[in-house]
Design a protein around this motif. Structure first.
Motif, PDB file in Angstrom:
ATOM      1  N   ARG A  65      35.775  13.587   3.582  1.00 40.10           N
ATOM      2  CA  ARG A  65      37.218  13.379   3.497  1.00 40.10           C
ATOM      3  C   ARG A  65      37.589  12.272   4.477  1.00 40.10           C
ATOM      4  O   ARG A  65      37.420  12.419   5.682  1.00 40.10           O
ATOM      5  N   ILE A  66      38.089  11.154   3.955  1.00 34.74           N
ATOM      6  CA  ILE A  66      38.448  10.004   4.795  1.00 34.74           C
ATOM      7  C   ILE A  66      39.962   9.951   4.928  1.00 34.74           C
ATOM      8  O   ILE A  66      40.681   9.982   3.928  1.00 34.74           O
ATOM      9  N   TYR A  67      40.424   9.880   6.172  1.00 35.89           N
ATOM     10  CA  TYR A  67      41.869   9.842   6.410  1.00 35.89           C
ATOM     11  C   TYR A  67      42.236   8.657   7.290  1.00 35.89           C
ATOM     12  O   TYR A  67      41.657   8.456   8.360  1.00 35.89           O
ATOM     13  N   ASP A  68      43.223   7.899   6.812  1.00 35.35           N
ATOM     14  CA  ASP A  68      43.857   6.847   7.602  1.00 35.35           C
ATOM     15  C   ASP A  68      44.979   7.515   8.397  1.00 35.35           C
ATOM     16  O   ASP A  68      45.915   8.076   7.822  1.00 35.35           O
ATOM     17  N   VAL A  69      44.885   7.454   9.718  1.00 36.70           N
ATOM     18  CA  VAL A  69      45.880   8.129  10.564  1.00 36.70           C
ATOM     19  C   VAL A  69      46.692   7.115  11.379  1.00 36.70           C
ATOM     20  O   VAL A  69      47.176   7.414  12.464  1.00 36.70           O
ATOM     21  N   THR A  87      58.861   4.352  16.328  1.00 37.87           N
ATOM     22  CA  THR A  87      57.579   4.889  15.883  1.00 37.87           C
ATOM     23  C   THR A  87      57.780   5.494  14.504  1.00 37.87           C
ATOM     24  O   THR A  87      58.747   6.227  14.280  1.00 37.87           O
ATOM     25  N   THR A  88      56.885   5.176  13.579  1.00 36.62           N
ATOM     26  CA  THR A  88      56.932   5.766  12.242  1.00 36.62           C
ATOM     27  C   THR A  88      55.540   6.254  11.872  1.00 36.62           C
ATOM     28  O   THR A  88      54.561   6.033  12.587  1.00 36.62           O
ATOM     29  N   SER A  89      55.450   6.912  10.746  1.00 34.03           N
ATOM     30  CA  SER A  89      54.207   7.570  10.352  1.00 34.03           C
ATOM     31  C   SER A  89      53.060   6.615  10.079  1.00 34.03           C
ATOM     32  O   SER A  89      51.900   7.013  10.086  1.00 34.03           O
ATOM     33  N   GLY A  90      53.352   5.348   9.793  1.00 31.33           N
ATOM     34  CA  GLY A  90      52.294   4.405   9.449  1.00 31.33           C
ATOM     35  C   GLY A  90      51.922   4.417   7.985  1.00 31.33           C
ATOM     36  O   GLY A  90      50.973   3.743   7.580  1.00 31.33           O
ATOM     37  N   ARG A  91      52.675   5.142   7.180  1.00 33.59           N
ATOM     38  CA  ARG A  91      52.348   5.203   5.756  1.00 33.59           C
ATOM     39  C   ARG A  91      52.477   3.831   5.094  1.00 33.59           C
ATOM     40  O   ARG A  91      51.710   3.502   4.186  1.00 33.59           O
ATOM     41  N   ASP A  92      53.428   3.029   5.539  1.00 35.63           N
ATOM     42  CA  ASP A  92      53.591   1.701   4.947  1.00 35.63           C
ATOM     43  C   ASP A  92      52.343   0.857   5.135  1.00 35.63           C
ATOM     44  O   ASP A  92      51.893   0.166   4.202  1.00 35.63           O
ATOM     45  N   SER A  93      51.774   0.881   6.340  1.00 37.45           N
ATOM     46  CA  SER A  93      50.573   0.086   6.580  1.00 37.45           C
ATOM     47  C   SER A  93      49.390   0.649   5.802  1.00 37.45           C
ATOM     48  O   SER A  93      48.533  -0.106   5.328  1.00 37.45           O
ATOM     49  N   TYR A  94      49.346   1.960   5.641  1.00 37.42           N
ATOM     50  CA  TYR A  94      48.303   2.572   4.815  1.00 37.42           C
ATOM     51  C   TYR A  94      48.416   2.104   3.372  1.00 37.42           C
ATOM     52  O   TYR A  94      47.419   1.721   2.744  1.00 37.42           O
ATOM     53  N   GLU A  95      49.640   2.118   2.822  1.00 35.40           N
ATOM     54  CA  GLU A  95      49.810   1.726   1.429  1.00 35.40           C
ATOM     55  C   GLU A  95      49.535   0.234   1.222  1.00 35.40           C
ATOM     56  O   GLU A  95      49.118  -0.179   0.142  1.00 35.40           O
ATOM     57  N   ALA A  96      49.725  -0.562   2.278  1.00 38.87           N
ATOM     58  CA  ALA A  96      49.454  -1.994   2.170  1.00 38.87           C
ATOM     59  C   ALA A  96      47.954  -2.274   2.109  1.00 38.87           C
ATOM     60  O   ALA A  96      47.519  -3.206   1.419  1.00 38.87           O
ATOM     61  N   GLU A  97      47.155  -1.471   2.815  1.00 37.99           N
ATOM     62  CA  GLU A  97      45.708  -1.704   2.835  1.00 37.99           C
ATOM     63  C   GLU A  97      45.012  -0.523   3.492  1.00 37.99           C
ATOM     64  O   GLU A  97      45.392  -0.088   4.574  1.00 37.99           O
ATOM     65  N   HIS A  98      43.981  -0.017   2.820  1.00 34.59           N
ATOM     66  CA  HIS A  98      43.200   1.071   3.404  1.00 34.59           C
ATOM     67  C   HIS A  98      41.811   1.104   2.781  1.00 34.59           C
ATOM     68  O   HIS A  98      41.523   0.409   1.801  1.00 34.59           O
ATOM     69  N   ILE A  99      40.950   1.897   3.364  1.00 33.80           N
ATOM     70  CA  ILE A  99      39.603   2.089   2.831  1.00 33.80           C
ATOM     71  C   ILE A  99      39.705   2.769   1.471  1.00 33.80           C
ATOM     72  O   ILE A  99      40.456   3.742   1.317  1.00 33.80           O
ATOM     73  N   PRO A 100      38.971   2.288   0.471  1.00 32.46           N
ATOM     74  CA  PRO A 100      39.059   2.894  -0.858  1.00 32.46           C
ATOM     75  C   PRO A 100      38.802   4.400  -0.824  1.00 32.46           C
ATOM     76  O   PRO A 100      37.836   4.871  -0.231  1.00 32.46           O
ATOM     77  N   GLY A 101      39.705   5.131  -1.462  1.00 31.49           N
ATOM     78  CA  GLY A 101      39.575   6.578  -1.533  1.00 31.49           C
ATOM     79  C   GLY A 101      40.209   7.328  -0.388  1.00 31.49           C
ATOM     80  O   GLY A 101      40.387   8.557  -0.465  1.00 31.49           O
ATOM     81  N   ALA A 102      40.544   6.650   0.706  1.00 28.47           N
ATOM     82  CA  ALA A 102      41.101   7.326   1.876  1.00 28.47           C
ATOM     83  C   ALA A 102      42.502   7.852   1.582  1.00 28.47           C
ATOM     84  O   ALA A 102      43.289   7.221   0.880  1.00 28.47           O
ATOM     85  N   ALA A 103      42.811   9.007   2.137  1.00 36.59           N
ATOM     86  CA  ALA A 103      44.152   9.566   2.087  1.00 36.59           C
ATOM     87  C   ALA A 103      44.850   9.273   3.418  1.00 36.59           C
ATOM     88  O   ALA A 103      44.210   8.874   4.395  1.00 36.59           O
ATOM     89  N   HIS A 104      46.140   9.490   3.447  1.00 37.88           N
ATOM     90  CA  HIS A 104      46.900   9.276   4.676  1.00 37.88           C
ATOM     91  C   HIS A 104      47.201  10.609   5.336  1.00 37.88           C
ATOM     92  O   HIS A 104      47.569  11.583   4.673  1.00 37.88           O
ATOM     93  N   ALA A 105      47.024  10.671   6.661  1.00 32.80           N
ATOM     94  CA  ALA A 105      47.377  11.853   7.443  1.00 32.80           C
ATOM     95  C   ALA A 105      48.426  11.441   8.462  1.00 32.80           C
ATOM     96  O   ALA A 105      48.194  10.535   9.261  1.00 32.80           O
ATOM     97  N   ASP A 106      49.563  12.099   8.420  1.00 26.45           N
ATOM     98  CA  ASP A 106      50.704  11.734   9.253  1.00 26.45           C
ATOM     99  C   ASP A 106      50.679  12.533  10.553  1.00 26.45           C
ATOM    100  O   ASP A 106      51.200  13.652  10.618  1.00 26.45           O
TER     101      ASP A 106
END
Length: 289
Positions: free
Chosen positions: A23-27, A41-60
């Protein structure tokens, strides 16, 4: 303690991305100052949606995995709430979690520590995060639709890994304990009032190991030959002594705990409230100089 590696590199992860237990998570967290100079300070979801490792989910770790009712950001949730939310993310006993961020490893180690606090050890940190992944020539993707099947998070809280202002206050002057401040030396010495309230300084009896000195020049996690002498000089490797790390808000302190775990000290506690909580209480002592 789990036998999964604490630290993995891009090649290791790329070779295992198809493993269904991974399970890969962009935090990542987004923080800085807005156009009028106010911090945000924000969750960082915008930067995750802009670019992340393929298949990774976001953890807030700023919102979903923190107690947002606390006056201090990133405060740990109670065990049952954390377990429910971690399970909803797909973290369970049959999974191996790999965490990364788009900054300097600190957000990844924050969730690494939080998972360990709640009794989950099958967790690794991607060395250097997304920057190292891209530097290794690995592909990325954009969008925000990735998730893992929900499961049941199991584990019991390890209260010995969580320090409070009460336990810190009681431990001041204890020769069998080492309290490590992870902030830059100027803040440690009280030369700048980093956290406001007109109360610069450090918790009495603290020693200083700046988290920035534990990072390699390329942004990866500093090697053991680099960090071992720093912790040894601070007394944090002394057998028989308990170790607590703290910082401003309980983030950089987890990076020290992670590096100490790599050196065999997996019993290090983190003061979750850190200086944000300490300086806000005028009854609590401070040292400068």
């Amino acid at each position: 303690m789990s036998t999964v590696p604490l630290l993995v590199d891009a090649d290791w992860l790329d070779a295992r991305r198809s493993d269904e237990s991974i399970r890969i998570y962009d935090v990542s967290i987004s923080h800085g100052k807005n156009e009028v100079g106010e911090p945000f300070t924000t969750s960082g979801r915008d930067s995750y949606e802009a670019e992340h490792i393929p298949g990774a989910a976001h953890a807030d770790v700023f919102g979903d995995l923190a107690d947002t009712d606390s006056p201090y950001a990133f405060t740990s949730l109670d065990h049952d709430t954390f377990a429910a939310r971690a399970g909803a993310l797909g973290i369970g006993p049959a999974t191996h979690v790999v965490l990364y961020d788009q900054g300097g490893n600190l957000w990844a180690t924050r969730l690494w520590w939080n998972l360990r606090l709640e009794g989950f050890d099958r967790v690794s940190v991607l060395d250097g995060g997304l920057g190292a992944w891209k530097a290794a020539g690995k592909e990325t993707e954009k969008g925000g639709g990735n998730s893992y099947p929900a499961t049941i998070f199991t584990g019991e809280r390890r209260p010995e890994l969580l320090a409070t202002k009460e336990s810190i206050l009681a431990g001041i002057g204890n020769p069998d304990g080492v309290l490590v401040n992870s902030l830059e030396p100027q803040t440690f010495r009280g030369e700048v009032d980093t956290y406001g309230y007109g109360r610069p300084g450090r918790i009495p009896d603290s020693v200083n190991v700046f988290f920035g000195d534990l990072v390699a020049e390329d942004g990866r996690v500093g090697g053991l030959d680099l960090v071992r002498p720093l912790f040894a000089e601070a007394g944090a490797l002394d057998e028989g002594k308990s170790v607590v790390t703290y910082c401003g808000g309980g983030i950089a302190a987890t990076f020290l705990a992670f590096q100490l775990a790599r050196l065999g000290r997996d019993d290090v506690a983190v003061y979750d409230g850190s200086m944000n909580e300490w300086v806000s209480d005028e009854s609590l002592p401070l040292e400068v100089g």
